[in-house]
Design a protein around this motif. Structure first.
Motif, PDB file in Angstrom:
ATOM      1  N   ALA A  58      31.333 -56.463  64.456  1.00  0.00           N
ATOM      2  CA  ALA A  58      30.663 -57.186  63.268  1.00  0.00           C
ATOM      3  C   ALA A  58      32.295 -56.960  62.066  1.00  0.00           C
ATOM      4  CB  ALA A  58      29.439 -56.196  62.643  1.00  0.00           C
ATOM      5  N   LEU A  59      32.774 -56.142  62.699  1.00  0.00           N
ATOM      6  CA  LEU A  59      34.009 -56.159  62.005  1.00  0.00           C
ATOM      7  C   LEU A  59      35.559 -57.291  62.339  1.00  0.00           C
ATOM      8  CD1 LEU A  59      35.793 -54.222  59.741  1.00  0.00           C
ATOM      9  CD2 LEU A  59      36.798 -53.328  61.410  1.00  0.00           C
ATOM     10  N   ALA A  60      35.054 -58.006  63.394  1.00  0.00           N
ATOM     11  CA  ALA A  60      35.815 -58.957  63.816  1.00  0.00           C
ATOM     12  C   ALA A  60      35.691 -60.187  63.458  1.00  0.00           C
ATOM     13  CB  ALA A  60      35.796 -58.740  65.659  1.00  0.00           C
ATOM     14  N   ARG A  61      34.070 -60.065  63.084  1.00  0.00           N
ATOM     15  CA  ARG A  61      33.146 -61.408  62.703  1.00  0.00           C
ATOM     16  C   ARG A  61      33.543 -61.580  61.025  1.00  0.00           C
ATOM     17  NH1 ARG A  61      27.374 -61.641  62.676  1.00  0.00           N
ATOM     18  NH2 ARG A  61      27.380 -59.970  61.953  1.00  0.00           N
ATOM     19  N   ALA A  62      33.833 -60.259  61.050  1.00  0.00           N
ATOM     20  CA  ALA A  62      33.788 -60.433  59.336  1.00  0.00           C
ATOM     21  C   ALA A  62      35.037 -60.491  59.306  1.00  0.00           C
ATOM     22  CB  ALA A  62      33.933 -58.957  58.262  1.00  0.00           C
ATOM     23  N   ILE A  63      36.226 -60.158  59.308  1.00  0.00           N
ATOM     24  CA  ILE A  63      37.454 -60.847  58.915  1.00  0.00           C
ATOM     25  C   ILE A  63      38.211 -62.014  59.667  1.00  0.00           C
ATOM     26  CG2 ILE A  63      38.197 -58.342  59.050  1.00  0.00           C
ATOM     27  CD1 ILE A  63      39.371 -58.867  61.840  1.00  0.00           C
ATOM     28  N   VAL A  64      37.724 -62.566  61.025  1.00  0.00           N
ATOM     29  CA  VAL A  64      37.867 -63.924  60.981  1.00  0.00           C
ATOM     30  C   VAL A  64      38.018 -65.078  60.413  1.00  0.00           C
ATOM     31  CG1 VAL A  64      36.226 -65.027  61.973  1.00  0.00           C
ATOM     32  CG2 VAL A  64      37.515 -65.105  63.428  1.00  0.00           C
ATOM     33  N   PHE A  65      37.986 -65.101  59.599  1.00  0.00           N
ATOM     34  CA  PHE A  65      37.465 -65.777  58.063  1.00  0.00           C
ATOM     35  C   PHE A  65      39.106 -65.512  57.674  1.00  0.00           C
ATOM     36  CE2 PHE A  65      33.208 -65.419  58.219  1.00  0.00           C
ATOM     37  CZ  PHE A  65      33.119 -66.550  58.565  1.00  0.00           C
ATOM     38  N   GLN A  66      40.118 -63.738  57.753  1.00  0.00           N
ATOM     39  CA  GLN A  66      40.677 -63.835  57.012  1.00  0.00           C
ATOM     40  C   GLN A  66      40.760 -64.525  55.743  1.00  0.00           C
ATOM     41  OE1 GLN A  66      43.662 -66.883  58.520  1.00  0.00           O
ATOM     42  NE2 GLN A  66      44.877 -65.287  59.885  1.00  0.00           N
ATOM     43  N   PRO A  67      39.314 -63.382  55.545  1.00  0.00           N
ATOM     44  CA  PRO A  67      38.924 -63.074  53.747  1.00  0.00           C
ATOM     45  C   PRO A  67      39.927 -62.299  52.806  1.00  0.00           C
ATOM     46  CG  PRO A  67      38.236 -61.763  54.899  1.00  0.00           C
ATOM     47  CD  PRO A  67      38.640 -62.021  56.694  1.00  0.00           C
ATOM     48  N   ASP A  68      39.605 -62.636  52.063  1.00  0.00           N
ATOM     49  CA  ASP A  68      40.610 -61.309  50.818  1.00  0.00           C
ATOM     50  C   ASP A  68      40.322 -60.606  50.395  1.00  0.00           C
ATOM     51  OD1 ASP A  68      42.271 -64.207  50.244  1.00  0.00           O
ATOM     52  OD2 ASP A  68      40.234 -64.901  49.174  1.00  0.00           O
ATOM     53  N   ILE A  69      38.854 -60.727  50.702  1.00  0.00           N
ATOM     54  CA  ILE A  69      38.231 -58.808  50.609  1.00  0.00           C
ATOM     55  C   ILE A  69      37.051 -58.541  50.794  1.00  0.00           C
ATOM     56  CG2 ILE A  69      36.551 -58.162  48.896  1.00  0.00           C
ATOM     57  CD1 ILE A  69      38.190 -59.786  46.723  1.00  0.00           C
ATOM     58  N   LEU A  70      37.342 -57.734  51.889  1.00  0.00           N
ATOM     59  CA  LEU A  70      36.272 -57.211  52.759  1.00  0.00           C
ATOM     60  C   LEU A  70      35.311 -56.081  52.239  1.00  0.00           C
ATOM     61  CD1 LEU A  70      35.794 -57.249  55.954  1.00  0.00           C
ATOM     62  CD2 LEU A  70      36.959 -55.176  56.079  1.00  0.00           C
ATOM     63  N   LEU A  71      34.355 -56.344  52.155  1.00  0.00           N
ATOM     64  CA  LEU A  71      32.978 -55.537  51.466  1.00  0.00           C
ATOM     65  C   LEU A  71      32.572 -54.184  52.791  1.00  0.00           C
ATOM     66  CD1 LEU A  71      31.514 -57.525  48.752  1.00  0.00           C
ATOM     67  CD2 LEU A  71      33.598 -56.057  48.523  1.00  0.00           C
ATOM     68  N   LEU A  72      31.553 -53.589  52.894  1.00  0.00           N
ATOM     69  CA  LEU A  72      31.422 -52.215  54.280  1.00  0.00           C
ATOM     70  C   LEU A  72      30.239 -51.607  53.648  1.00  0.00           C
ATOM     71  CD1 LEU A  72      34.505 -52.541  54.666  1.00  0.00           C
ATOM     72  CD2 LEU A  72      34.102 -52.281  56.353  1.00  0.00           C
ATOM     73  N   ASP A  73      29.033 -52.430  53.826  1.00  0.00           N
ATOM     74  CA  ASP A  73      27.298 -51.085  53.408  1.00  0.00           C
ATOM     75  C   ASP A  73      27.183 -50.775  54.272  1.00  0.00           C
ATOM     76  OD1 ASP A  73      25.765 -50.150  51.434  1.00  0.00           O
ATOM     77  OD2 ASP A  73      25.383 -51.808  51.402  1.00  0.00           O
ATOM     78  N   GLU A  74      27.851 -49.914  54.206  1.00  0.00           N
ATOM     79  CA  GLU A  74      26.994 -48.266  55.087  1.00  0.00           C
ATOM     80  C   GLU A  74      27.634 -48.887  56.677  1.00  0.00           C
ATOM     81  OE1 GLU A  74      25.238 -45.123  54.685  1.00  0.00           O
ATOM     82  OE2 GLU A  74      24.554 -45.582  52.286  1.00  0.00           O
TER      83      GLU A  74
END
Ligand SMILES: Nc1ncnc2c1ncn2[C@@H]1O[C@H](COP(=O)(O)OP(=O)(O)O)[C@@H](O)[C@H]1O
Ligand SMILES: [Mg+2]
Length: 359
Positions: A145-161
């Motif tokens: 799930a974390l890899a999927r969130a960062i694969v776009f090279q986002p500017d901001i990462l939001l993590l909810d529990e």
């Protein structure tokens, strides 16, 4: 690019009239992790959804640096998100899951593969790329799930529990790894949790919430050792709290009367540590590890032991002061002590904290 997130006077009233946020303002510093911590229902998820654009605020603004984001749709905010329910596709492979978002964005096949593998590499699960999601442990799924969130090279990462569905041991392991990953990504991250230990372990800055309001913003050390109010003192860690009367004496000391004891602190030290406290009524906080069994000759109080909890490396002790106040403290696991014993204790005066009474 990495941005600072500025929240200004955010409020949210849901259509059914629930007031979820009542005027919340803070800044999440660039390339650092801000943790939002508070009991269930305190408004943490609501803040994340407003930052992401999935939910409109009733009032106030969200800006990334100077850019006001209020009317920008979620897909234009370049935000990566990780939720408690990972929403992975169970029958697809790890690699396909991470590539999926890139496919939707029409990235070429070669680029998709390369970027997905890089992302898996950075969360240390590249060797599992061909496994199916249902063949992974909870912790491994969390990394996907974390890899999927960062694969776009986002500017901001939001993590909810993101760790709350995992059992305690794996949660602790992943907490450390997640902290390391966030540092390595150098991304502005906002991490929501109801677990105060997780909040302190992961946050460069901790925002403590209750009932849609900010109770305190500070470093992990500040919210733990210098809580701004009784709520924070009790929510973050375990606190002994006592009503005290404080008086300045002629010899440049402040005397703190606890009812079962009296301690004094040099005036310079007192003013430096608690500039907002003038004297009079206040509360004294001490953490269990700041109370220790002492020689009678230099003890601050005598405590009658009412219960003992063996924690492995140490014993958590609960007792009562002579005037019936509860005190929790700790001792090494070899300490010979029994319920009913009366033991002299000493407070570590370098670690006590004074909380002004609420107006
Ligand atoms: N869609 C909704 N409609 C009405 N009330 C909601 C909705 N979502 C959340 N709430 C309420 O808003 C408050 C804050 O919720 P939330 O932001 O989810 O808190 P947290 O994430 O801290 O547990 C709670 O009282 C919750 O019940
Ligand atoms: Mg929530």
């Amino acid at each position: 690019m990495s941005y600072e997130i500025r929240l200004h006077d955010l409020s949210k009233i849901y259509p059914d009239g629930t007031v979820a946020l009542g005027g919340v303002s803070f800044i999440c510093p660039r390339s650092a992790c801000t943790t939002l911590v508070g009991p269930s229902g305190s408004g943490k998820t609501t803040i994340l959804k407003i930052i992401s654009g999935l939910l409109d605020a009733s009032g106030g603004t969200v800006s990334f640096d100077d850019r006001v984001m209020t009317h920008l749709p979620p897909e234009k905010r370049n935000i990566g998100m990780v939720f408690q329910s990972y929403a992975l596709f169970p029958n697809m492979t790890v690699l396909e899951n991470v590539e999926f978002g890139l496919l939707v964005r029409k990235v070429s096949a070669a680029d998709r593969r390369r970027r997905a593998l890089e992302a898996l590499e950075s969360v240390q699960i590249a060797p599992l790329a061909q496994r199916r999601i249902r063949q992974l442990s909870g912790g491994q799924q969390q990394r996907v799930a974390l890899a999927r969130a960062i694969v776009f090279q986002p500017d901001i990462l939001l993590l909810d529990e993101p760790l709350s569905a995992l059992d305690a041991k794996i949660r602790q392991e992943l907490r450390g790894e997640l902290a390391a990953s966030l540092r390595q990504f150098k991304i502005t991250a906002v991490y929501v949790t109801h677990d105060q230990e997780e909040a302190m372990a992961l946050g460069d800055q901790v925002v403590v919430m209750d009932h849609g309001k900010i109770m305190q913003i500070g470093t992990p050390f500040e919210v733990y050792a210098r809580p701004a109010n009784e709520f924070v003192a009790r929510f973050i860690g375990t606190a002994n709290l006592y009503d005290v009367e404080i008086q300045r004496s002629a010899n440049a000391h402040f005397h703190i009367r606890l009812g079962f004891s009296e301690v004094s602190v040099a005036e310079d030290t007192f003013r430096q540590r608690w500039p907002g406290v003038a004297g009079g009524s206040a509360q004294l906080m001490c953490r269990p590890q700041d109370v220790s069994i002492a020689e009678l000759s230099n003890a601050h109080a005598r405590i009658r032991i009412s219960s003992l909890l063996f924690l492995g490396d140490r014993i958590r002790i609960t007792g009562e002061t002579e005037n019936g106040k509860t005190m929790r403290f700790e001792a090494h696991n070899t300490t010979k002590i029994s319920v009913g014993d009366v033991v002299p204790i000493r407070l570590d005066l370098d670690c006590i904290h004074i909380i002004p009474v609420a107006d």
